[in-house]
Write a protein that holds these residues in place. Structure first.
Motif, PDB file in Angstrom:
ATOM      1  N   MET A  59     110.325-123.309 -60.898  1.00  0.00           N
ATOM      2  CA  MET A  59     111.061-124.546 -60.717  1.00  0.00           C
ATOM      3  C   MET A  59     112.272-124.640 -61.635  1.00  0.00           C
ATOM      4  O   MET A  59     112.941-125.656 -61.683  1.00  0.00           O
ATOM      5  N   VAL A  60     112.540-123.597 -62.378  1.00  0.00           N
ATOM      6  CA  VAL A  60     113.738-123.606 -63.211  1.00  0.00           C
ATOM      7  C   VAL A  60     114.942-123.545 -62.302  1.00  0.00           C
ATOM      8  O   VAL A  60     115.117-122.606 -61.541  1.00  0.00           O
ATOM      9  N   ALA A  61     115.792-124.560 -62.337  1.00  0.00           N
ATOM     10  CA  ALA A  61     116.904-124.650 -61.409  1.00  0.00           C
ATOM     11  C   ALA A  61     117.974-123.628 -61.748  1.00  0.00           C
ATOM     12  O   ALA A  61     118.176-123.253 -62.893  1.00  0.00           O
ATOM     13  N   ALA A  62     118.684-123.164 -60.716  1.00  0.00           N
ATOM     14  CA  ALA A  62     119.802-122.249 -60.938  1.00  0.00           C
ATOM     15  C   ALA A  62     120.939-123.014 -61.586  1.00  0.00           C
ATOM     16  O   ALA A  62     121.220-124.155 -61.247  1.00  0.00           O
ATOM     17  N   ILE A  63     121.624-122.383 -62.513  1.00  0.00           N
ATOM     18  CA  ILE A  63     122.650-123.069 -63.291  1.00  0.00           C
ATOM     19  C   ILE A  63     123.949-122.272 -63.223  1.00  0.00           C
ATOM     20  O   ILE A  63     123.942-121.058 -63.148  1.00  0.00           O
ATOM     21  N   ALA A  64     125.067-122.962 -63.221  1.00  0.00           N
ATOM     22  CA  ALA A  64     126.365-122.332 -63.020  1.00  0.00           C
ATOM     23  C   ALA A  64     126.745-121.410 -64.160  1.00  0.00           C
ATOM     24  O   ALA A  64     126.164-121.442 -65.228  1.00  0.00           O
ATOM     25  N   THR A  65     127.764-120.591 -63.927  1.00  0.00           N
ATOM     26  CA  THR A  65     128.204-119.597 -64.905  1.00  0.00           C
ATOM     27  C   THR A  65     128.706-120.244 -66.184  1.00  0.00           C
ATOM     28  O   THR A  65     129.291-121.305 -66.172  1.00  0.00           O
ATOM     29  N   GLY A 125     105.244-126.922 -75.279  1.00  0.00           N
ATOM     30  CA  GLY A 125     103.993-126.283 -75.665  1.00  0.00           C
ATOM     31  C   GLY A 125     103.035-127.160 -76.450  1.00  0.00           C
ATOM     32  O   GLY A 125     102.123-126.646 -77.090  1.00  0.00           O
ATOM     33  N   GLU A 126     103.227-128.487 -76.431  1.00  0.00           N
ATOM     34  CA  GLU A 126     102.403-129.388 -77.226  1.00  0.00           C
ATOM     35  C   GLU A 126     100.990-129.462 -76.658  1.00  0.00           C
ATOM     36  O   GLU A 126     100.780-129.875 -75.519  1.00  0.00           O
ATOM     37  N   ALA A 127     100.012-129.093 -77.459  1.00  0.00           N
ATOM     38  CA  ALA A 127      98.641-128.956 -76.971  1.00  0.00           C
ATOM     39  C   ALA A 127      98.062-130.282 -76.487  1.00  0.00           C
ATOM     40  O   ALA A 127      97.329-130.322 -75.494  1.00  0.00           O
ATOM     41  N   GLY A 128      98.354-131.389 -77.180  1.00  0.00           N
ATOM     42  CA  GLY A 128      97.789-132.665 -76.786  1.00  0.00           C
ATOM     43  C   GLY A 128      98.199-133.078 -75.386  1.00  0.00           C
ATOM     44  O   GLY A 128      97.356-133.446 -74.550  1.00  0.00           O
ATOM     45  N   ASP A 152     103.949-131.457 -62.697  1.00  0.00           N
ATOM     46  CA  ASP A 152     103.807-130.264 -61.860  1.00  0.00           C
ATOM     47  C   ASP A 152     104.008-128.969 -62.641  1.00  0.00           C
ATOM     48  O   ASP A 152     103.493-127.916 -62.246  1.00  0.00           O
ATOM     49  N   VAL A 153     104.776-129.018 -63.717  1.00  0.00           N
ATOM     50  CA  VAL A 153     105.091-127.816 -64.483  1.00  0.00           C
ATOM     51  C   VAL A 153     105.515-128.218 -65.890  1.00  0.00           C
ATOM     52  O   VAL A 153     106.000-129.337 -66.106  1.00  0.00           O
ATOM     53  N   ALA A 154     105.278-127.356 -66.842  1.00  0.00           N
ATOM     54  CA  ALA A 154     105.802-127.500 -68.201  1.00  0.00           C
ATOM     55  C   ALA A 154     106.661-126.274 -68.501  1.00  0.00           C
ATOM     56  O   ALA A 154     106.727-125.346 -67.681  1.00  0.00           O
ATOM     57  N   PHE A 155     107.307-126.246 -69.663  1.00  0.00           N
ATOM     58  CA  PHE A 155     108.227-125.147 -69.965  1.00  0.00           C
ATOM     59  C   PHE A 155     108.086-124.669 -71.402  1.00  0.00           C
ATOM     60  O   PHE A 155     107.907-125.472 -72.325  1.00  0.00           O
ATOM     61  N   ASN A 156     108.181-123.359 -71.589  1.00  0.00           N
ATOM     62  CA  ASN A 156     108.377-122.781 -72.914  1.00  0.00           C
ATOM     63  C   ASN A 156     109.855-122.936 -73.270  1.00  0.00           C
ATOM     64  O   ASN A 156     110.718-122.377 -72.597  1.00  0.00           O
ATOM     65  N   VAL A 157     110.134-123.694 -74.306  1.00  0.00           N
ATOM     66  CA  VAL A 157     111.516-123.920 -74.722  1.00  0.00           C
ATOM     67  C   VAL A 157     111.743-123.361 -76.118  1.00  0.00           C
ATOM     68  O   VAL A 157     112.585-122.503 -76.328  1.00  0.00           O
ATOM     69  N   GLU A 160     116.194-117.012 -71.012  1.00  0.00           N
ATOM     70  CA  GLU A 160     115.963-118.170 -70.161  1.00  0.00           C
ATOM     71  C   GLU A 160     114.643-118.835 -70.536  1.00  0.00           C
ATOM     72  O   GLU A 160     113.756-118.208 -71.124  1.00  0.00           O
ATOM     73  N   VAL A 161     114.515-120.109 -70.186  1.00  0.00           N
ATOM     74  CA  VAL A 161     113.230-120.775 -70.367  1.00  0.00           C
ATOM     75  C   VAL A 161     112.243-120.219 -69.347  1.00  0.00           C
ATOM     76  O   VAL A 161     112.629-119.632 -68.340  1.00  0.00           O
ATOM     77  N   SER A 162     110.961-120.395 -69.617  1.00  0.00           N
ATOM     78  CA  SER A 162     109.935-119.920 -68.687  1.00  0.00           C
ATOM     79  C   SER A 162     108.909-121.013 -68.460  1.00  0.00           C
ATOM     80  O   SER A 162     108.686-121.863 -69.333  1.00  0.00           O
ATOM     81  N   PRO A 163     108.278-121.044 -67.283  1.00  0.00           N
ATOM     82  CA  PRO A 163     107.335-122.117 -66.981  1.00  0.00           C
ATOM     83  C   PRO A 163     105.990-121.931 -67.667  1.00  0.00           C
ATOM     84  O   PRO A 163     105.580-120.819 -67.995  1.00  0.00           O
ATOM     85  N   ILE A 164     105.322-123.057 -67.901  1.00  0.00           N
ATOM     86  CA  ILE A 164     103.932-123.087 -68.343  1.00  0.00           C
ATOM     87  C   ILE A 164     103.119-123.693 -67.206  1.00  0.00           C
ATOM     88  O   ILE A 164     103.413-124.811 -66.759  1.00  0.00           O
TER      89      ILE A 164
END
Length: 394
Positions: free
Chosen positions: A1-7, A289-292, A305-310, A341-345
């Motif tokens: 779900m990481v959106a495509a981003i412009a140059t 990545g917050e466990a709580g 629906d999704v989280a992200f490694n930032v 790039e960021v990656s989904p969790i």
């Protein structure tokens, strides 16, 4: 779900220098040239990056001012939250011991400035004067440390900014693409609430590079959703306790319903607690990545629906530290900003890490493996003469 981003729009000076013999970096490579010369699989991470991407002065004949074992100065801007605790644990419990055993690092000297730029600048200069061979720091303003970074460079001391970036041409930056992180995090929440409603924006620390870049990504995503209204902004300082207090204040003085929250990593659990204690409905909140907060998602699958490694704290520290050691070894970083790039969790990953009986109030972090976050093979591609940093012979 990481959106495509412009140059990306590139910014930076470029050039090279040698040891403590100071020379201004020249314009031998344009920023676009440097990015285009990277391996093709690395280039998507530079889309909309908005930070320095020129060549570094630490290539060619450059050498550090001292021989191994080296002393690293860690000019920390703040302390006291779970992110910093996890980053320091990786540094002192793992990396320092490993590199000391290899005879490459003598010690790490840490200072704390309490987010006072003038104090941090003074501490950087003191670390250089006390014999540090390289300075690392995180989470700073883009320009406030530049004079001290130049001072260090003139003494043959490189500066590595991890989990953030500075604009000095004498610095190396390591991080994820925070603009992309803000865009992806916001886009996921906006889609979750059907593209309609009021959303609270919880920033990190105003003026810090990573915070401002993340929030610019949020604004870019919001521009694609005419039905979304960013109803307010509070500063969470990347800390659950601060976020909880500031969100509670906002909710107490603003009766308008909230459909969702965009929060920067380190704040999701605090934002969730604020909602729970206010009696307001629980709405989707962006999670890193917050466990709580991830535990709450495990127990309430429709939460998001999704989280992200930032900015996974241990992995961010390890990336910055390994780039620092490789630079001291003369491997030659090709570009000022080493990014990914960021990656989904996924909820399945969170469940595997935390288990079903997890604690929704935990302030711990979960992280991808080092290989999944920034593998050795990937990092090799950012250096002119890459090799295993632990195999270096002084």
């Amino acid at each position: 779900m990481v959106a495509a981003i412009a140059t990306a729009a590139a910014i930076a000076l470029a050039g090279c220098s040698s040891g403590g013999d100071f020379q201004d970096p020249g314009a031998t490579n344009s920023s676009d040239d440097v990015v285009s010369q990277l391996a093709s699989d690395l280039q998507p991470a530079y889309a909309n990056l908005g930070q320095p991407v020129g060549a570094t002065p630490y290539t060619g004949d450059w050498k550090p001012r001292g021989d191994a074992p080296w002393t690293i100065g860690y000019a920390s801007p703040y302390d006291g939250n779970s992110w910093q605790a996890a980053a320091k644990a990786r540094l002192f419990d793992d990396l320092l011991k490993t590199y000391q055993d290899a005879g490459l690092i003598k010690d790490v000297i840490i200072t704390e400035s309490g987010f006072d730029d003038s104090v941090q600048n003074q501490q950087i200069r003191q670390l250089v004067d006390q014999g540090a061979d390289l300075i690392i720091a995180c989470c700073s303003n883009t320009t406030s440390l530049n004079q001290s970074i130049e001072y260090a460079y003139k003494q043959g001391v490189p500066f590595v900014s991890y989990s953030g970036y500075v604009t000095s041409p004498y610095a190396i930056n390591t991080s994820a693409n925070y603009h992309q992180a803000g865009f992806a995090s916001a886009d996921a929440i906006f889609m979750k609430i059907g593209g309609e409603g009021t959303v609270l924006d919880v920033i990190g620390v105003a003026g810090a590079a990573s915070s401002d870049s993340f929030d610019a990504g949020v604004a870019a995503a919001a521009a694609n959703y005419p039905g979304i209204k960013l109803v307010g902004q509070v500063e969470g300082a990347w800390a659950d306790t601060v976020t909880k207090t500031e969100v509670q204040k906002f909710l107490a003085t603003n009766s308008e319903p909230i459909a969702g929250m965009i929060v920067q990593p380190g704040s999701a659990t605090g934002a969730l607690q604020a909602l729970q204690e206010s009696g307001r409905p629980i709405v989707p909140i962006s999670i890193a990545g917050e466990a709580g907060a991830l535990c709450y998602w495990i127990q309430n699958p429709d939460f998001v629906d999704v989280a992200f490694n930032v900015w996974p704290p241990g992995n961010e520290m390890q990336l910055g530290f390994e780039v620092a050691v490789r630079t001291l070894e003369g491997q030659g970083p090709k570009i000022q900003s080493i990014v990914r790039e960021v990656s989904p969790i996924t909820s399945e990953f969170a469940l595997d890490k935390l288990g079903a009986d997890c604690d929704v109030n935990s302030n711990a972090w979960i992280e991808p493996s080092v290989d999944d976050w920034f593998s050795t093979a990937t990092l090799d591609k950012f250096f002119e003469d890459p090799s295993d940093p632990l195999a270096f012979k002084p």
